[in-house]
Design an enzyme around this catalytic site. Structure first.
Site, PDB file in Angstrom:
ATOM      1  N   TYR A  60       0.862  -1.180   0.000  1.00 34.24           N
ATOM      2  CA  TYR A  60       0.000   0.000   0.000  1.00 34.24           C
ATOM      3  C   TYR A  60       0.899   1.231   0.000  1.00 34.24           C
ATOM      4  O   TYR A  60       1.343   1.702   1.033  1.00 34.24           O
ATOM      5  CB  TYR A  60      -0.911   0.028   1.213  1.00 34.24           C
ATOM      6  CG  TYR A  60      -1.867  -1.132   1.336  1.00 34.24           C
ATOM      7  CD1 TYR A  60      -2.098  -2.017   0.282  1.00 34.24           C
ATOM      8  CD2 TYR A  60      -2.565  -1.359   2.525  1.00 34.24           C
ATOM      9  CE1 TYR A  60      -2.975  -3.077   0.417  1.00 34.24           C
ATOM     10  CE2 TYR A  60      -3.454  -2.413   2.659  1.00 34.24           C
ATOM     11  CZ  TYR A  60      -3.649  -3.264   1.608  1.00 34.24           C
ATOM     12  OH  TYR A  60      -4.517  -4.322   1.747  1.00 34.24           O
ATOM     13  N   PRO A 211     -15.626  -5.780   3.144  1.00 37.33           N
ATOM     14  CA  PRO A 211     -16.723  -6.236   4.014  1.00 37.33           C
ATOM     15  C   PRO A 211     -18.068  -5.573   3.735  1.00 37.33           C
ATOM     16  O   PRO A 211     -19.103  -6.142   4.087  1.00 37.33           O
ATOM     17  CB  PRO A 211     -16.226  -5.886   5.412  1.00 37.33           C
ATOM     18  CG  PRO A 211     -15.298  -4.737   5.204  1.00 37.33           C
ATOM     19  CD  PRO A 211     -14.603  -5.039   3.897  1.00 37.33           C
ATOM     20  N   LEU A 212     -18.073  -4.399   3.120  1.00 36.39           N
ATOM     21  CA  LEU A 212     -19.331  -3.690   2.908  1.00 36.39           C
ATOM     22  C   LEU A 212     -19.909  -3.897   1.515  1.00 36.39           C
ATOM     23  O   LEU A 212     -20.928  -3.301   1.168  1.00 36.39           O
ATOM     24  CB  LEU A 212     -19.136  -2.186   3.160  1.00 36.39           C
ATOM     25  CG  LEU A 212     -18.552  -1.794   4.518  1.00 36.39           C
ATOM     26  CD1 LEU A 212     -18.531  -0.283   4.664  1.00 36.39           C
ATOM     27  CD2 LEU A 212     -19.316  -2.442   5.657  1.00 36.39           C
TER      28      LEU A 212
END
Length: 290
Positions: A60, A211-212
């Site tokens: 990242y 997760p969403l």
């Protein structure tokens, strides 16, 4: 609902609502965030909310995300657990069609990556080091042997895996203790049900990424009705569904907005899903769908 806690590796207690830091980077997960002040505000707010598990990775940025966490939060709170990942090399900004990454699980690369994460996070030992992807050219037992040796040297505390199936987890566990598994799993993507069940049975932390994600299920009238009843966005229901699904799940929704972070925390803390709700949402998610 009571978010509750999970003990990673049996000894690191974390709240089951964590924070995924990937979005606090530049476009394409490349370079530092455009607004560093806002990114730092999100990290500080996460800690204020009682979140004590942050997930990052050396690719990242690369490195920028780990350094942002270090420069914002160090000296770290005593109970803060930081997980990072290694085993990949990224050559440029990711695009929808090209992640611009290659897998490298060689001992030389992993040792270099771990030293880099220790430096960039500003720690003497990494709480949880996750293999970002398994290298198809190297037996997983050999890779776990490398991580086991580094663990014995005191540079990492616990070992985790990412993007794996049950067979790969069992092969890895034949060499070292596996504390967590991180796979894509959410209300709309259910292909790793067997991995969730395996982790639940063996008390291995399961960290779902994206997760969403709801996808086409956002048009479901049942999902809309539950969200309206609870007074939250549909993604809040998706988050509550995950936390209800298994006691070993540690959700790590990411965001670059403090407002969105507050919304996630409120949904995780306040939404209570019944067994009936879970059955309805299971049907919406489509358990049989990959």
């Amino acid at each position: 609902m009571n978010i509750g806690t999970f003990h990673i590796g049996g000894d690191l207690e974390v709240r089951r609502l964590g924070f995924g830091a990937m979005r606090l980077t530049g476009k394409g997960v490349w370079g530092p965030p455009e607004d560093i002040v806002s990114a730092q505000a999100v990290l500080r707010r996460a800690v204020e909310l009682g979140i004590n598990f942050i997930d990052t990775a050396d690719v990242y940025g690369p490195g920028d995300n780990e350094r942002l966490i270090r420069d914002t939060l160090r000296p770290y709170p005593a109970d803060l657990v930081i997980a990072t990942k290694g085993g990949m090399v990224r050559s440029g900004p990711a695009t929808p069609d090209n992640h611009r990454s290659v897998i490298d699980n060689s001992e030389a690369h992993l040792r270099q990556a771990i030293e880099g994460s220790l430096r960039d996070l500003g720690v003497d030992r990494i709480d949880l080091y996750q293999l970002h992807r398994i290298d198809p050219e190297i037996p997983i037992e050999d890779t776990m042997g490398v991580l086991g040796r580094v663990q014995a040297e005191g540079k990492i505390r616990h070992i985790g895996l990412s993007a794996v199936g049950v067979e790969q987890i069992e092969r890895a566990r034949s060499s070292v203790e596996i504390a967590t598994v991180q796979n894509e799993y959410n209300l709309g993507t259910r292909k790793h049900e067997d991995v969730v069940d395996y982790c639940t049975a063996h008390n291995i932390g399961f960290i779902p990424f994206y997760p969403l994600k709801i996808g086409q299920r956002a048009e479901s009238e049942q999902l809309k009705a539950i969200a309206a009843r609870e007074g939250v966005a549909q993604t809040g229901i998706a988050l509550a569904w995950l936390l209800t699904r298994s006691p070993v799940i540690i959700a790590i929704p990411g965001t670059s907005s403090t407002e969105h972070l507050d919304q996630n925390a409120a949904a995780a803390s306040n939404v209570l899903l019944s067994k009936h709700d879970m059955g309805v949402l299971d049907a919406v998610g489509g358990k049989a769908m990959a």
